[in-house]
Design a protein around this motif. Structure first.
Motif, PDB file in Angstrom:
ATOM      1  N   GLY A  66       0.750 -10.855  12.270  1.00  0.00           N
ATOM      2  CA  GLY A  66       0.768 -12.294  12.007  1.00  0.00           C
ATOM      3  C   GLY A  66       0.052 -12.697  10.738  1.00  0.00           C
ATOM      4  N   ALA A  67      -0.366 -11.748   9.912  1.00  0.00           N
ATOM      5  CA  ALA A  67      -1.044 -12.049   8.646  1.00  0.00           C
ATOM      6  C   ALA A  67      -0.316 -11.324   7.520  1.00  0.00           C
ATOM      7  CB  ALA A  67      -2.500 -11.611   8.696  1.00  0.00           C
ATOM      8  N   PRO A  68      -0.004 -12.000   6.416  1.00  0.00           N
ATOM      9  CA  PRO A  68       0.719 -11.348   5.324  1.00  0.00           C
ATOM     10  C   PRO A  68      -0.146 -10.319   4.607  1.00  0.00           C
ATOM     11  CG  PRO A  68       0.012 -13.536   4.653  1.00  0.00           C
ATOM     12  CD  PRO A  68      -0.321 -13.413   6.118  1.00  0.00           C
ATOM     13  N   VAL A  69       0.517  -9.434   3.899  1.00  0.00           N
ATOM     14  CA  VAL A  69      -0.204  -8.449   3.094  1.00  0.00           C
ATOM     15  C   VAL A  69      -0.911  -9.177   1.963  1.00  0.00           C
ATOM     16  CG1 VAL A  69       0.013  -6.361   1.707  1.00  0.00           C
ATOM     17  CG2 VAL A  69       1.532  -6.716   3.660  1.00  0.00           C
ATOM     18  N   PRO A  70      -2.217  -8.968   1.778  1.00  0.00           N
ATOM     19  CA  PRO A  70      -2.937  -9.665   0.702  1.00  0.00           C
ATOM     20  C   PRO A  70      -2.310  -9.400  -0.656  1.00  0.00           C
ATOM     21  CG  PRO A  70      -4.476  -8.587   2.191  1.00  0.00           C
ATOM     22  CD  PRO A  70      -3.113  -8.108   2.573  1.00  0.00           C
ATOM     23  N   GLU A  71      -2.269 -10.419  -1.461  1.00  0.00           N
ATOM     24  CA  GLU A  71      -1.672 -10.293  -2.791  1.00  0.00           C
ATOM     25  C   GLU A  71      -2.516  -9.368  -3.654  1.00  0.00           C
ATOM     26  OE1 GLU A  71      -0.139 -13.177  -6.460  1.00  0.00           O
ATOM     27  OE2 GLU A  71      -1.056 -14.026  -4.655  1.00  0.00           O
ATOM     28  N   GLY A  72      -1.860  -8.473  -4.340  1.00  0.00           N
ATOM     29  CA  GLY A  72      -2.544  -7.537  -5.217  1.00  0.00           C
ATOM     30  C   GLY A  72      -2.974  -6.252  -4.545  1.00  0.00           C
ATOM     31  N   VAL A  73      -2.780  -6.121  -3.223  1.00  0.00           N
ATOM     32  CA  VAL A  73      -3.140  -4.900  -2.505  1.00  0.00           C
ATOM     33  C   VAL A  73      -1.907  -4.012  -2.382  1.00  0.00           C
ATOM     34  CG1 VAL A  73      -3.993  -3.936  -0.335  1.00  0.00           C
ATOM     35  CG2 VAL A  73      -4.959  -6.064  -1.216  1.00  0.00           C
ATOM     36  N   PRO A  74      -1.934  -2.790  -2.892  1.00  0.00           N
ATOM     37  CA  PRO A  74      -0.781  -1.902  -2.755  1.00  0.00           C
ATOM     38  C   PRO A  74      -0.436  -1.652  -1.300  1.00  0.00           C
ATOM     39  CG  PRO A  74      -2.356  -1.030  -4.344  1.00  0.00           C
ATOM     40  CD  PRO A  74      -3.032  -2.172  -3.660  1.00  0.00           C
TER      41      PRO A  74
END
Length: 322
Positions: free
Chosen positions: A218-226
């Motif tokens: 339910g949480a998106p992948v953090p921006e900038g994290v491969p």
């Protein structure tokens, strides 16, 4: 992907058993069951010497079903898939998801074993095992089980690469309860074999797995994290929670249910670490180079230190004279 993973994202390192090892285990089991059947038959013959032929035939059929059919079913149920032959050969019967079998699984396997092993002298079972990609006979297919090898060389176990240090503890607030075992399996298999994959194929697979994991949490992948580093950090967080549960239970000296241990572990885990945690997201130190694009180093979950023999004593404010 043939290795199995538990619900705690721990690689079991089990591989499907091949026909030769299964045949040897079956031969041992049949020898033991056959010897027991002979002893039971002799005892029944002596006890029923005064009965007529019809009664003796009924007793013989009952003994056959009890020993040759009910015996293996009872042994597999009570031993969770380890008969004497399988134990000697390092094999075990498990469910398709890697869990221990129950009575219904052993019952289906035993009932089908009468047809494909006893009535056909094992010909049907051998053909089915050779045709199946995972060496399953018909009883395994109908029961939803798999015979795996428990003893494998230690050198074949591949450790999951650790996440970058700046990602350790960053996903402490994620809810991982909705992630299925199959997804954990795919993630662990990718992480252990990502260096063997083509670069483009590996990136596409990591992105797909990261998207599925984000949808489950339910949480998106953090921006900038491969994507690869994100997957490794989430697996590391799962393992850290399990380690903290064990630590909390040892400190408290009393067993807790899983939910209570998880809440206590999060509270205690939030009080330690290399950086301040705000809203479940830790501040990220500078990024270096490493096995994942955008991060480096061998990060490990920080666990509160406990003095040997019990919890640390509270401070008294007393300072001894110099």
């Amino acid at each position: 992907m043939t290795e199995l993973v538990t619900g705690d994202a721990v690689v079991l390192g089990l591989r499907p058993a091949k026909l030769p090892s299964r045949a040897l285990a079956l031969a041992i089991d049949l020898a033991v069951v056959g010897a027991a059947f002979v002893l039971v038959s002799i005892g029944l013959a002596m006890a029923t010497a005064t009965l007529d032929d019809a009664a003796f035939a009924a007793v013989s059929v009952a003994a056959f079903l009890l020993v040759l059919v009910g015996g293996p079913i009872a042994v597999e149920t009570l031993s969770h898939g380890r008969s004497l032959g399988k134990l000697a050969c390092g094999l075990r019967v498990v469910r398709d998801d890697g869990g221990p079998i129950r009575f219904r699984h052993a019952l289906v396997r035993g009932a089908m074993g009468v047809v494909e092993i006893l009535m056909t002298l094992g010909v049907v079972a051998c053909i089915a095992s050779l045709v199946s990609a995972r060496g399953r006979r018909l009883g395994d297919v109908f029961a939803g089980t798999l015979v795996v090898r428990e003893r494998v060389p230690a050198g074949r176990a591949v450790a999951v690469p650790p996440p970058p240090p700046w990602l350790v503890g960053r996903f402490a607030g994620l809810d991982l309860s909705a992630v299925p075992d199959g997804l954990w399996l795919a993630i662990r298999q990718y992480l252990t074999r990502m260096h063997q994959l083509d670069a483009q194929v590996g990136l596409a697979m990591a992105a797909r797995l990261a998207g599925e994991l984000a949808a489950r949490t339910g949480a998106p992948v953090p921006e900038g994290v491969p994507a690869g580093a994100y997957l490794a950090a989430v697996v590391n967080e799962r393992q850290a929670r399990d380690a903290r549960r064990v630590l909390v239970a040892a400190q408290d000296g009393a067993p807790r249910d899983g939910a209570a241990q998880d809440r206590a572990a999060r509270v205690r885990g939030a009080q330690v670490g290399s950086g301040a945690v705000e809203g479940g997201v830790a501040a990220a130190p500078p990024v270096g180079s490493g096995p994942f694009a955008g991060g480096t180093g061998a990060g490990a979950p920080v666990v509160p230190a406990v003095k040997e023999g019990g919890a640390a004593p509270a401070a008294t404010g007393f300072a001894p004279p110099a």
